[in-house]
Design an enzyme around this catalytic site. Structure first.
Site, PDB file in Angstrom:
ATOM      1  N   TYR A  51      32.575  32.794  42.667  1.00  0.00           N
ATOM      2  CA  TYR A  51      33.352  33.633  41.750  1.00  0.00           C
ATOM      3  C   TYR A  51      34.741  33.840  42.306  1.00  0.00           C
ATOM      4  O   TYR A  51      34.920  34.009  43.521  1.00  0.00           O
ATOM      5  CB  TYR A  51      32.658  34.985  41.557  1.00  0.00           C
ATOM      6  CG  TYR A  51      33.417  35.938  40.690  1.00  0.00           C
ATOM      7  CD1 TYR A  51      33.593  35.683  39.332  1.00  0.00           C
ATOM      8  CD2 TYR A  51      33.986  37.101  41.206  1.00  0.00           C
ATOM      9  CE1 TYR A  51      34.308  36.556  38.525  1.00  0.00           C
ATOM     10  CE2 TYR A  51      34.699  37.980  40.401  1.00  0.00           C
ATOM     11  CZ  TYR A  51      34.855  37.702  39.062  1.00  0.00           C
ATOM     12  OH  TYR A  51      35.561  38.564  38.265  1.00  0.00           O
ATOM     13  N   ASP A  65      45.705  45.097  41.307  1.00  0.00           N
ATOM     14  CA  ASP A  65      45.018  44.424  40.209  1.00  0.00           C
ATOM     15  C   ASP A  65      45.372  45.116  38.893  1.00  0.00           C
ATOM     16  O   ASP A  65      44.578  45.865  38.330  1.00  0.00           O
ATOM     17  CB  ASP A  65      43.510  44.459  40.456  1.00  0.00           C
ATOM     18  CG  ASP A  65      42.724  43.728  39.376  1.00  0.00           C
ATOM     19  OD1 ASP A  65      43.296  42.828  38.742  1.00  0.00           O
ATOM     20  OD2 ASP A  65      41.540  44.072  39.171  1.00  0.00           O
ATOM     21  N   ASP A  92      38.047  34.981  36.937  1.00  0.00           N
ATOM     22  CA  ASP A  92      38.482  36.185  36.244  1.00  0.00           C
ATOM     23  C   ASP A  92      39.759  35.863  35.471  1.00  0.00           C
ATOM     24  O   ASP A  92      40.801  35.594  36.063  1.00  0.00           O
ATOM     25  CB  ASP A  92      38.726  37.279  37.283  1.00  0.00           C
ATOM     26  CG  ASP A  92      39.116  38.616  36.683  1.00  0.00           C
ATOM     27  OD1 ASP A  92      39.374  38.673  35.464  1.00  0.00           O
ATOM     28  OD2 ASP A  92      39.161  39.603  37.437  1.00  0.00           O
ATOM     29  N   ASP A  94      41.204  38.015  33.355  1.00  0.00           N
ATOM     30  CA  ASP A  94      41.812  39.278  32.930  1.00  0.00           C
ATOM     31  C   ASP A  94      41.777  39.395  31.401  1.00  0.00           C
ATOM     32  O   ASP A  94      40.749  39.183  30.788  1.00  0.00           O
ATOM     33  CB  ASP A  94      43.236  39.402  33.479  1.00  0.00           C
ATOM     34  CG  ASP A  94      43.260  39.828  34.943  1.00  0.00           C
ATOM     35  OD1 ASP A  94      42.208  40.266  35.447  1.00  0.00           O
ATOM     36  OD2 ASP A  94      44.315  39.713  35.579  1.00  0.00           O
ATOM     37  N   HIS A 119      35.904  34.637  32.488  1.00  0.00           N
ATOM     38  CA  HIS A 119      35.583  35.824  31.700  1.00  0.00           C
ATOM     39  C   HIS A 119      36.867  36.508  31.261  1.00  0.00           C
ATOM     40  O   HIS A 119      37.854  36.582  31.994  1.00  0.00           O
ATOM     41  CB  HIS A 119      34.603  36.762  32.410  1.00  0.00           C
ATOM     42  CG  HIS A 119      35.112  37.499  33.599  1.00  0.00           C
ATOM     43  ND1 HIS A 119      36.044  38.502  33.528  1.00  0.00           N
ATOM     44  CD2 HIS A 119      34.772  37.403  34.922  1.00  0.00           C
ATOM     45  CE1 HIS A 119      36.264  38.995  34.743  1.00  0.00           C
ATOM     46  NE2 HIS A 119      35.510  38.339  35.610  1.00  0.00           N
ATOM     47  N   GLU A 121      38.403  40.055  29.257  1.00  0.00           N
ATOM     48  CA  GLU A 121      38.034  41.457  29.076  1.00  0.00           C
ATOM     49  C   GLU A 121      38.797  42.086  27.924  1.00  0.00           C
ATOM     50  O   GLU A 121      39.876  41.617  27.548  1.00  0.00           O
ATOM     51  CB  GLU A 121      38.289  42.231  30.366  1.00  0.00           C
ATOM     52  CG  GLU A 121      39.747  42.299  30.768  1.00  0.00           C
ATOM     53  CD  GLU A 121      39.930  42.707  32.212  1.00  0.00           C
ATOM     54  OE1 GLU A 121      40.578  43.742  32.449  1.00  0.00           O
ATOM     55  OE2 GLU A 121      39.425  41.982  33.100  1.00  0.00           O
ATOM     56  N   CYS A 129      41.038  47.821  37.241  1.00  0.00           N
ATOM     57  CA  CYS A 129      39.688  47.517  37.714  1.00  0.00           C
ATOM     58  C   CYS A 129      38.702  48.243  36.809  1.00  0.00           C
ATOM     59  O   CYS A 129      38.905  49.403  36.437  1.00  0.00           O
ATOM     60  CB  CYS A 129      39.524  47.981  39.157  1.00  0.00           C
ATOM     61  SG  CYS A 129      37.795  48.007  39.721  1.00  0.00           S
ATOM     62  N   ARG A 162      33.825  40.009  28.602  1.00  0.00           N
ATOM     63  CA  ARG A 162      33.595  41.273  29.310  1.00  0.00           C
ATOM     64  C   ARG A 162      33.995  42.432  28.415  1.00  0.00           C
ATOM     65  O   ARG A 162      35.069  42.405  27.803  1.00  0.00           O
ATOM     66  CB  ARG A 162      34.416  41.292  30.601  1.00  0.00           C
ATOM     67  CG  ARG A 162      34.478  42.666  31.266  1.00  0.00           C
ATOM     68  CD  ARG A 162      35.254  42.607  32.554  1.00  0.00           C
ATOM     69  NE  ARG A 162      35.972  43.855  32.814  1.00  0.00           N
ATOM     70  CZ  ARG A 162      36.713  44.086  33.884  1.00  0.00           C
ATOM     71  NH1 ARG A 162      36.835  43.160  34.823  1.00  0.00           N
ATOM     72  NH2 ARG A 162      37.350  45.235  34.022  1.00  0.00           N
ATOM     73  N   GLU A 192      30.777  45.808  31.804  1.00  0.00           N
ATOM     74  CA  GLU A 192      31.367  46.306  33.051  1.00  0.00           C
ATOM     75  C   GLU A 192      31.102  47.794  33.253  1.00  0.00           C
ATOM     76  O   GLU A 192      31.069  48.581  32.304  1.00  0.00           O
ATOM     77  CB  GLU A 192      32.872  46.029  33.045  1.00  0.00           C
ATOM     78  CG  GLU A 192      33.635  46.580  34.245  1.00  0.00           C
ATOM     79  CD  GLU A 192      33.220  46.002  35.576  1.00  0.00           C
ATOM     80  OE1 GLU A 192      32.013  46.047  35.887  1.00  0.00           O
ATOM     81  OE2 GLU A 192      34.105  45.534  36.327  1.00  0.00           O
ATOM     82  N   ASN A 214      27.950  43.083  37.667  1.00  0.00           N
ATOM     83  CA  ASN A 214      28.976  43.173  38.702  1.00  0.00           C
ATOM     84  C   ASN A 214      28.491  44.106  39.807  1.00  0.00           C
ATOM     85  O   ASN A 214      28.406  45.313  39.615  1.00  0.00           O
ATOM     86  CB  ASN A 214      30.281  43.706  38.100  1.00  0.00           C
ATOM     87  CG  ASN A 214      31.399  43.823  39.122  1.00  0.00           C
ATOM     88  OD1 ASN A 214      31.260  43.382  40.262  1.00  0.00           O
ATOM     89  ND2 ASN A 214      32.507  44.407  38.713  1.00  0.00           N
TER      90      ASN A 214
END
Length: 299
Positions: A51, A65, A92, A94, A119, A121, A129, A162, A192, A214
């Protein structure tokens, strides 16, 4: 064998290899690998996939982040991890770096760099986060449009949607979003920041799709093992920033030792030796390859 050596290249597309792993009976364990060396270590430890965390990439660059890094920044990390290890890598993505057309560009760029899966989101920028508070969510239909764009653009990339809705919209809202994203073309769902085993179980009961959990440290999710997640109905589990956290603490100790003693001798036993590092990265295999090429070259 590292990615440059003969016989080390995979022929099946990375996304297809990732899909096959997800569809196997055992939960797919995806340790975070924040650079190429970490990805090799993931493979040597016996894992079948890795990952690549946005938080780990950002922190590696000295940034928070918050959606600051670009598609090209991420592709730099994808090329390291995928090529160095040969493993299928879940990345990721985002919020997709923009709207539908940006998402399509991201999908093609990630595939070209070697990614197996991504993924996306449903947060708005500046994203946070998933285990922090005050997250702002995109409208469900806007997120579904991004998922549809990703599905249209991909050649083989496995798409995980996500949702961060559980914190603000509850289980009902998170489940409704998940079902909408599946209809739009997502292959799997990543709920998440669920906070109890019961929440994980209930989400799995209501959403008929491969699910990703996660297991980040210092977050809202209680510590569960891969086996426990599998028993709750999950097909994948990530440990996103663990490798970076361990490496960062070790580096802090190293620099403090140099500052305080003027030398590294006191911390020598905590270091990987030169021989161990060369073994990890296949140094002598590269030497042997170089020698074979020289030996067969025409004068």
């Amino acid at each position: 064998m590292t990615y440059l050596l003969a016989g080390s290249l995979e022929t099946a597309p990375a996304g297809e290899r990732f899909r096959a792993l997800v569809e196997s009976q055992d939960i797919l364990q995806l340790p975070g690998a924040h650079n190429g060396l970490a990805a090799i270590q993931v493979k040597r430890a016996g894992f079948q996939a890795a990952y690549l965390s946005g938080a780990a990439m950002s922190a590696s660059m000295g940034l928070p982040d918050l959606g600051i890094i670009s598609v090209e920044d991420v592709c730099f990390f994808i090329r390291q991890t995928a090529r160095a290890s040969g493993l299928p890598v879940l990345v990721d993505g985002d919020t997709g770096y923009g709207e539908a057309l940006n998402v399509m560009h991201m999908v093609r760029a990630f595939e070209d760099a070697g990614a197996a899966a991504v993924h996306l989101e449903d947060q708005l920028l500046p994203k946070k986060c998933g285990h922090l508070n005050d997250k702002k969510l995109a409208a469900p239909q806007d997120m579904a449009a991004k998922i549809a764009a990703a599905a249209k653009a991909r050649r083989h990339l496995y798409i995980v949607a996500r949702t961060d809705a559980a914190a603000s919209e509850g289980m009902e809202g998170a489940v409704a979003r998940a079902k909408l994203y599946l209809e739009a073309g997502a292959d799997a769902i990543f709920p998440e920041a669920l906070t109890t085993p019961e929440m994980f179980r209930e989400f799995a009961r209501q959403v008929d799709a491969p699910l990703l959990a996660n297991m980040t440290e210092f977050g809202r999710t209680p510590f569960l093992t891969a086996q426990e997640f599998q028993e709750l109905g999950y097909s994948m589990v990530i440990w996103p920033v663990s490798s970076l956290r361990v490496a960062a603490r070790a580096q802090e100790q190293l620099y403090a030792t140099i500052r305080d003693t003027g030398a590294t001798k006191a911390i020598l036993e905590q270091m990987q030796t030169r021989a161990e590092l060369y073994d990890t990265i296949g140094y002598h295999e590269f030497e042997a390859l170089d020698a074979s090429i020289i030996a067969t070259a025409l004068p």
